[in-house]
Design an enzyme around this catalytic site. Sequence first.
Site, short mmCIF file in Angstrom:
data_model
loop_
_atom_site.label_atom_id
_atom_site.label_comp_id
_atom_site.label_asym_id
_atom_site.label_seq_id
_atom_site.Cartn_x
_atom_site.Cartn_y
_atom_site.Cartn_z
CG HIS A 357 -15.22 -4.11 -9.71
ND1 HIS A 357 -14.91 -5.00 -8.95
CD2 HIS A 357 -14.29 -2.87 -9.51
CE1 HIS A 357 -13.99 -4.85 -8.19
NE2 HIS A 357 -13.47 -3.56 -8.48
CD GLU A 400 -11.28 -3.47 -11.30
OE1 GLU A 400 -10.47 -2.48 -11.44
OE2 GLU A 400 -11.07 -4.53 -10.34
CD GLU A 409 -13.87 -8.93 -23.64
OE1 GLU A 409 -14.16 -9.19 -24.85
OE2 GLU A 409 -12.82 -8.89 -23.55
CG ASP A 429 -12.81 -0.20 -8.35
OD1 ASP A 429 -12.96 -0.81 -7.16
OD2 ASP A 429 -11.92 -0.74 -9.13
CE1 TYR A 522 -6.70 -2.83 -4.10
CE2 TYR A 522 -4.43 -3.46 -4.12
CZ TYR A 522 -5.71 -3.13 -4.76
OH TYR A 522 -5.68 -3.13 -6.00
CG HIS A 523 -7.13 -7.02 -3.87
ND1 HIS A 523 -6.24 -6.87 -4.96
CD2 HIS A 523 -8.25 -6.15 -4.10
CE1 HIS A 523 -7.06 -6.34 -5.94
NE2 HIS A 523 -7.99 -5.51 -5.25
CB SER A 594 8.51 22.95 -34.53
OG SER A 594 8.59 22.16 -35.77
CG HIS A 656 -6.78 9.06 -25.34
ND1 HIS A 656 -6.07 10.41 -25.04
CD2 HIS A 656 -8.03 9.58 -24.83
CE1 HIS A 656 -6.69 11.19 -24.81
NE2 HIS A 656 -8.04 10.97 -24.66
CE1 TYR A 665 -2.85 -1.87 -14.65
CE2 TYR A 665 -3.42 -1.87 -12.36
CZ TYR A 665 -3.48 -2.26 -13.60
OH TYR A 665 -4.08 -3.53 -13.94
ZN LIG Z 1 -11.95 -2.53 -7.44
#
Ligand SMILES: [Zn+2]
Length: 706
Positions: A357, A400, A409, A429, A522-523, A594, A656, A665
């Site tokens: 992303h 993302e 999408e 990522d 981070y961020h 079973s 899935h 997560y």
């Molecule tokens: Zn990321």
Amino acid sequence: MKIALRSFLRVLCLLCGGYFLSASPSPPPIFGFTARSSSAERASERRFLKLPSADKARDAHAFLTSEPHVAGSPRDRALAEWMRDRWREAGLEQVDIVEHEVLLPYATDVEVELIAEKKRRWRASLKEDPIPGDPATSRDVGVPYHAYSASGEATAPVVYAGGGNPADYDWLAAQGIDIKGKIALVRYSVPYSYRGFKALTAERRGAAGVIIYSDPADDGAGKGKTFPDGPWGPESHIQRGGIVYDFLVPGDPLTPGWASVPGARRIATKDAISLPKIMSVPLSWKDARPILQALKGPQAPREWQGGGGFSYHVGGSDAAAVRMRVRMDDKVRPIWTVTGRISGTRHPDELVIVGNHRDAWVYGGVDPSSGTASMMELVRSLGALPRPKRTIVFANWDAEEFTLTSSTEWGEQHESDLAAHAVAYINVDSATSGPSFTASAVPSLNRLITEAAEAVIDPMTGRTIAAATRAAGPRVGSALPTAGGSDLVSNRLGSGSDYTVFLNFLGVPVIDMSFTGPYGVYHSIYDNHLWISKFGDPGFRYHAAMTRLWGVMALRLANADIVPFECAPYAKRIREFVDEMAARAPRDDQSALSRLVAAAERFSKAADAIDRAVDRELHSTAIDERRSQSLSRRLMQVERAFTDRAGLPGRPWYRHLIYAPRPTYAPEVLPGVAEALDAGDRARMAEQAGRVAAALERATGLLTAK
Ligand SMILES: [Zn+2]
């Protein structure tokens, strides 16, 4: 002379098939290739491996991180256009910017004000301090916020609730502290737990709002030196981020399960199950400290004490209240996915997809620009090679950071094409925050990843990535809980990046990988070019190493004679997952499992048989095109067989039946069965076990079909 000798050897190889090579000192064939095509592949990889450049990755990274580029912003668009032009120059075909219009709210107003004792008021700065010598940190980058926070205003006593998990609120309740109508103050946690789960938990418990702060014990001074002297977060760093409930359904909250193309139907906001109903705000330690210090009431338990150097109390009384206010603009905005391809020469309809992303919370030094810079080198390098046999599709995602938006999408938009033709998806990522290799994948790709890691050199040790990773021993402190897998690969997939739509909605085999290290910014505004240059990857050699790994995997998937999926490791893992369920199920419920146990056994036998058939084909003197294509086609559909259009109970988008994320997560295996067991619902457990058994039977049928 050299050429003559080489063609003589080639003729000899042709005559002798694999036997000649296996008798020679050359390395064993690459999985998925005959001996002959394996040596051709190695030759083209030798050429490829020379192409990625650390200096070029550095230049791309400097450019990508030169301005903030949050999803949907003018700078985000400008980078998409810049990327499109570079990809065209590199020789990619069908390079386009695909637009989706999605619910993408920005905050217009965020306030947090402490009202301690009578009338004493103090307001959180919601600012990160500038750092001398790092001009990126002295710009106004706007108000920090949690994406998809509800709008509102509340004034209420604050309750410190530790990590904000259900057990934490239970403990508070046992002390007679009710969170209802109050403001929960919780900390970001290590090991990682998704902030959206903290919001959901606070919402379910009836809190009026939640504040999530960074404790120095978790990612700041308690860990080591802080930026710019070390990799950890300085006291004013703020972790922005989404809190959307994308573990229920990711992507545009108003188009759950279909693409946000022009004219698409949109549901009402009140019907969107992924939208939080609670206000949430991120705070730095610098802004959270005065609030924590003002709290009275019982002392917090030992595990909740942080790195503040004072005793944390839980509060809950009028002695310390907070007024919090959040205004989101609730706008629908355009976002942009850049796509391009290198068409395959032999099987152009079969698609190997690679993605990263582009959007960042601020500059995105590690997340995601390290991955984006590696991807730019991947495009440039693969563009310079002869075309592969299968098509390689390149995708650079947007939003993302909001809710895996553009990948979701795009995946929904191309559902039927991808279901029919996707071979695998490789996600990067963040490419690097340090030198430790981590990979997670479905088990059928363990061997591909391991062999690729044996073909690429670790910049620091000069050994292969595989050898360096094995020598470093088991990973500790990784972002998400991992277990199992081969020694290099975790086979427990949760969520938190763009592979989700491929695995959980489409049933496409996925790989997600990164190089990691100490990373406390981070961020935040400090996750920038200077941080990467000083700590994450000085020299940008791991950026280039990631490009090499990524490229070798993509090339092998695209060039293999038979797609390099090994079924036995998948079967083994599934049997382990089934055993885990059996160990958790009450004695009376064992019979409900079973059929599942028997189906896993049969799948295992079919997996062994097809792996042997692949092996025979690859070692035969002349590979039979029709047989090898039939094997490839069936192998490509196995993952699809594990999906079921009805999806999981309560979250039909997640189709899935082997993998799903928990709300934290963290990975959950056999999610339908596991959740029924958690709920103590015997009838549902039997039904879900039956659905997994049916999926395994479908997969077995595929593998055993003639
Ligand atoms: Zn990321």
